[in-house]
Scaffold this motif. Structure first.
Motif, mmCIF file in Angstrom:
data_model
loop_
_atom_site.group_PDB
_atom_site.id
_atom_site.type_symbol
_atom_site.label_atom_id
_atom_site.label_comp_id
_atom_site.label_asym_id
_atom_site.label_seq_id
_atom_site.Cartn_x
_atom_site.Cartn_y
_atom_site.Cartn_z
ATOM 1 N N THR A 218 0.828 -1.210 0.000
ATOM 2 C CA THR A 218 0.000 0.000 0.000
ATOM 3 C C THR A 218 0.857 1.252 0.000
ATOM 4 O O THR A 218 0.566 2.224 -0.715
ATOM 5 C CB THR A 218 -0.931 -0.001 1.228
ATOM 6 O OG1 THR A 218 -1.768 -1.167 1.184
ATOM 7 C CG2 THR A 218 -1.813 1.234 1.245
ATOM 8 N N MET A 219 1.923 1.240 0.791
ATOM 9 C CA MET A 219 2.808 2.406 0.810
ATOM 10 C C MET A 219 3.483 2.605 -0.541
ATOM 11 O O MET A 219 3.606 3.746 -1.023
ATOM 12 C CB MET A 219 3.854 2.256 1.919
ATOM 13 C CG MET A 219 3.290 2.386 3.321
ATOM 14 S SD MET A 219 4.575 2.528 4.602
ATOM 15 C CE MET A 219 5.310 0.900 4.531
ATOM 16 N N MET A 220 3.902 1.539 -1.185
ATOM 17 C CA MET A 220 4.548 1.661 -2.487
ATOM 18 C C MET A 220 3.588 2.199 -3.535
ATOM 19 O O MET A 220 3.965 3.005 -4.394
ATOM 20 C CB MET A 220 5.105 0.306 -2.924
ATOM 21 C CG MET A 220 6.303 -0.170 -2.116
ATOM 22 S SD MET A 220 7.717 0.962 -2.207
ATOM 23 C CE MET A 220 8.136 0.839 -3.947
ATOM 24 N N ASP A 221 2.331 1.773 -3.481
ATOM 25 C CA ASP A 221 1.327 2.300 -4.410
ATOM 26 C C ASP A 221 1.185 3.815 -4.243
ATOM 27 O O ASP A 221 1.126 4.555 -5.225
ATOM 28 C CB ASP A 221 -0.026 1.632 -4.164
ATOM 29 C CG ASP A 221 -0.111 0.248 -4.771
ATOM 30 O OD1 ASP A 221 0.750 -0.079 -5.613
ATOM 31 O OD2 ASP A 221 -1.031 -0.508 -4.405
ATOM 32 N N ARG A 222 1.118 4.263 -2.990
ATOM 33 C CA ARG A 222 0.941 5.698 -2.745
ATOM 34 C C ARG A 222 2.174 6.482 -3.178
ATOM 35 O O ARG A 222 2.063 7.557 -3.777
ATOM 36 C CB ARG A 222 0.642 5.940 -1.262
ATOM 37 C CG ARG A 222 0.431 7.413 -0.899
ATOM 38 C CD ARG A 222 -0.692 8.053 -1.730
ATOM 39 N NE ARG A 222 -1.912 7.306 -1.586
ATOM 40 C CZ ARG A 222 -2.808 7.525 -0.612
ATOM 41 N NH1 ARG A 222 -2.597 8.462 0.286
ATOM 42 N NH2 ARG A 222 -3.897 6.796 -0.558
ATOM 43 N N SER A 224 4.304 5.636 -5.479
ATOM 44 C CA SER A 224 4.319 5.622 -6.942
ATOM 45 C C SER A 224 3.390 6.684 -7.509
ATOM 46 O O SER A 224 3.739 7.387 -8.467
ATOM 47 C CB SER A 224 3.913 4.234 -7.443
ATOM 48 O OG SER A 224 3.845 4.203 -8.849
ATOM 49 N N ASP A 225 2.206 6.826 -6.920
ATOM 50 C CA ASP A 225 1.259 7.845 -7.389
ATOM 51 C C ASP A 225 1.843 9.244 -7.237
ATOM 52 O O ASP A 225 1.719 10.091 -8.136
ATOM 53 C CB ASP A 225 -0.053 7.750 -6.604
ATOM 54 C CG ASP A 225 -0.838 6.493 -6.946
ATOM 55 O OD1 ASP A 225 -0.560 5.899 -8.006
ATOM 56 O OD2 ASP A 225 -1.712 6.112 -6.151
ATOM 57 N N LEU A 232 9.365 16.373 -13.230
ATOM 58 C CA LEU A 232 10.827 16.337 -13.228
ATOM 59 C C LEU A 232 11.363 14.911 -13.136
ATOM 60 O O LEU A 232 12.485 14.638 -13.576
ATOM 61 C CB LEU A 232 11.369 17.164 -12.063
ATOM 62 C CG LEU A 232 11.056 18.664 -12.098
ATOM 63 C CD1 LEU A 232 11.617 19.346 -10.853
ATOM 64 C CD2 LEU A 232 11.628 19.305 -13.354
ATOM 65 N N LEU A 233 10.572 14.012 -12.567
ATOM 66 C CA LEU A 233 11.023 12.633 -12.418
ATOM 67 C C LEU A 233 10.783 11.803 -13.677
ATOM 68 O O LEU A 233 11.135 10.619 -13.706
ATOM 69 C CB LEU A 233 10.303 11.985 -11.227
ATOM 70 C CG LEU A 233 10.550 12.640 -9.865
ATOM 71 C CD1 LEU A 233 9.784 11.904 -8.774
ATOM 72 C CD2 LEU A 233 12.037 12.666 -9.534
ATOM 73 N N ALA A 276 3.806 11.372 0.634
ATOM 74 C CA ALA A 276 3.049 10.166 0.318
ATOM 75 C C ALA A 276 2.708 9.383 1.583
ATOM 76 O O ALA A 276 1.562 8.946 1.771
ATOM 77 C CB ALA A 276 3.846 9.287 -0.644
ATOM 78 N N ILE A 277 3.692 9.204 2.462
ATOM 79 C CA ILE A 277 3.459 8.439 3.683
ATOM 80 C C ILE A 277 2.494 9.173 4.614
ATOM 81 O O ILE A 277 1.561 8.579 5.171
ATOM 82 C CB ILE A 277 4.776 8.140 4.410
ATOM 83 C CG1 ILE A 277 5.710 7.309 3.526
ATOM 84 C CG2 ILE A 277 4.512 7.419 5.732
ATOM 85 C CD1 ILE A 277 5.147 5.983 3.093
ATOM 86 N N MET A 278 2.697 10.478 4.779
ATOM 87 C CA MET A 278 1.840 11.232 5.684
ATOM 88 C C MET A 278 0.407 11.318 5.163
ATOM 89 O O MET A 278 -0.555 11.256 5.943
ATOM 90 C CB MET A 278 2.411 12.633 5.906
ATOM 91 C CG MET A 278 3.679 12.655 6.738
ATOM 92 S SD MET A 278 3.470 11.983 8.418
ATOM 93 C CE MET A 278 2.300 13.127 9.129
#
Length: 387
Positions: A218-222, A224-225, A232-233, A276-278
């Protein structure tokens, strides 16, 4: 040393976190006597029929109690007709509907708010249960009405086998190491992975104060979004320094490490990562439970400053903060929020579970922030007798 806590049976929060948290169970008699009578079975049945409430009705067949069925919300009155002898009703997030119940989160203030899941209530007549099972989260089981017998067993993990062809993840067997009946106000802490089995001794309500950690997927999905939204990325990386030719079909270990290093460096040193995490941690688990507010303006607030209102966090919302370079940053319901610097200490207190007297100590700039947060249903105002 911190104060001994009644909810933990007279031990300190530090002792509980060191010896019990995510390690072993703890039984505390009469830990939360104030929970008795907050809700009764009829209240839970009525709540389960509400439009936005998340609930599950679990039944065991009369002729074969090893055969289970599950009906998830929305539930209707007809779902409760022709009931078998053994059944259980689970209602999620009851703390969003009862201020008295939501106030009991303060008893667990030694666990940060971002770890909270919700308070679920389980109603069952005599013999009702949800079977032998385990959870991947920490839970404080508190008896609120009637009696429930709890058995605890072995530690389980992701490789544990379940009973096949059932709608619930049930354990085929349990090695019973604990067998106790809980009365109203009694508390049982169950760490993640510990097998447990609760059976109603009579009509009973059990409240589950759940604390959950996020999972990596779930964290990786967020993340990534968030990264995908940064133009810039999307520029290609510079190529790795090359000193010799390689086979055209090969990606070398140096090349693979180069790509991984750039990705990990970007993750470690990117504001998108923290955001993203917060934003994920501050999301409301049940957004449909957040009420639609009546639009309010600063002038409306100034008129009630002397009427004894109390300002506090909306129970269905989440408000978190972090420190970055000694600056307070706030997130609520999945979004970063900007407020006047003078309001930051007050909002921090609200995020920490305090209720603030709403009086003429608030400045106009602070009232503008209060109005916005009320209109976003992050904060709420209550007369003092309803706090």
């Amino acid at each position: 040393m911190s104060q001994a806590l009644d909810v933990l049976g007279g031990i300190t929060a530090e002792q509980f976190l060191t010896e019990y948290w995510q390690k072993k169970p703890l039984l505390v008699r009469n830990a939360l006597p104030e929970i008795a009578g907050i809700l009764e079975p009829a209240d839970v049945m009525e709540l389960a029929l509400e439009e936005h409430v998340s609930a599950r009705l679990i039944k065991q067949k009369d002729k074969d109690p090893n055969q289970w069925s599950v009906k998830s919300s929305p539930l209707i009155k007809g779902d409760f007709q022709k009931m078998p002898k053994l059944w259980t009703l689970l209602v999620q997030a009851v703390d969003h509907y009862s201020f008295d119940l939501a106030a009991l989160w303060k008893k667990f203030s030694f666990i940060p708010q971002w770890r909270r899941d919700d308070i679920m209530v389980s109603y069952a007549p005599k013999g009702g249960s949800v079977g032998k099972h385990f959870d991947f989260y920490d839970v404080f089981l508190v008896q609120g009405y009637g009696q429930r017998r709890w058995q605890l067993g072995q530690m389980c993990d992701a490789d544990t086998d379940f009973v096949p062809k059932q709608p619930l993840k049930l354990l085929p067997e349990m090695q019973v190491n604990f067998d106790e009946v809980l009365n109203p106000g009694d508390l049982l802490y169950v760490p993640p992975g510990l097998a447990h089995y609760g059976v109603a001794e009579d009509d009973c309500l059990t409240f589950s104060f759940g604390f959950r950690m996020p999972n990596v997927a779930t964290m990786m999905d967020r993340i990534s979004d968030k990264f995908a939204d940064n133009p810039l990325l999307k520029n290609p990386l510079m190529d790795i320094a090359r000193t010799e030719a390689s086979q055209i079909g090969e990606i070398t270990r140096d090349e693979l490490n180069y790509l991984k290093a750039h990705l990990l460096e970007r993750l470690q040193n990117s504001p998108e990562f923290d955001d993203a995490i917060m934003s994920l941690m501050s999301e409301a688990k049940y957004p449909d439970n957040i009420p639609e507010p009546d639009e309010i303006e600063v002038d409306d607030l100034t008129e009630i400053l002397h009427q004894g209102y109390v300002l506090l966090l909306e129970p269905a919302s989440r408000l978190l903060y972090s420190f970055e370079d000694e600056q307070l940053l706030f997130w609520a319901n999945g979004e970063g929020i900007c407020i006047d610097v003078s309001f930051e200490p007050l909002l921090k207190r609200l995020a920490d579970g305090e209720a603030l007297a709403f009086d003429d100590s608030f400045t106009i700039a602070q009232l503008e922030d209060v109005a916005q947060l009320l209109n976003d249903s992050i904060l709420m105002l209550l007369p003092p007798e309803e706090e």
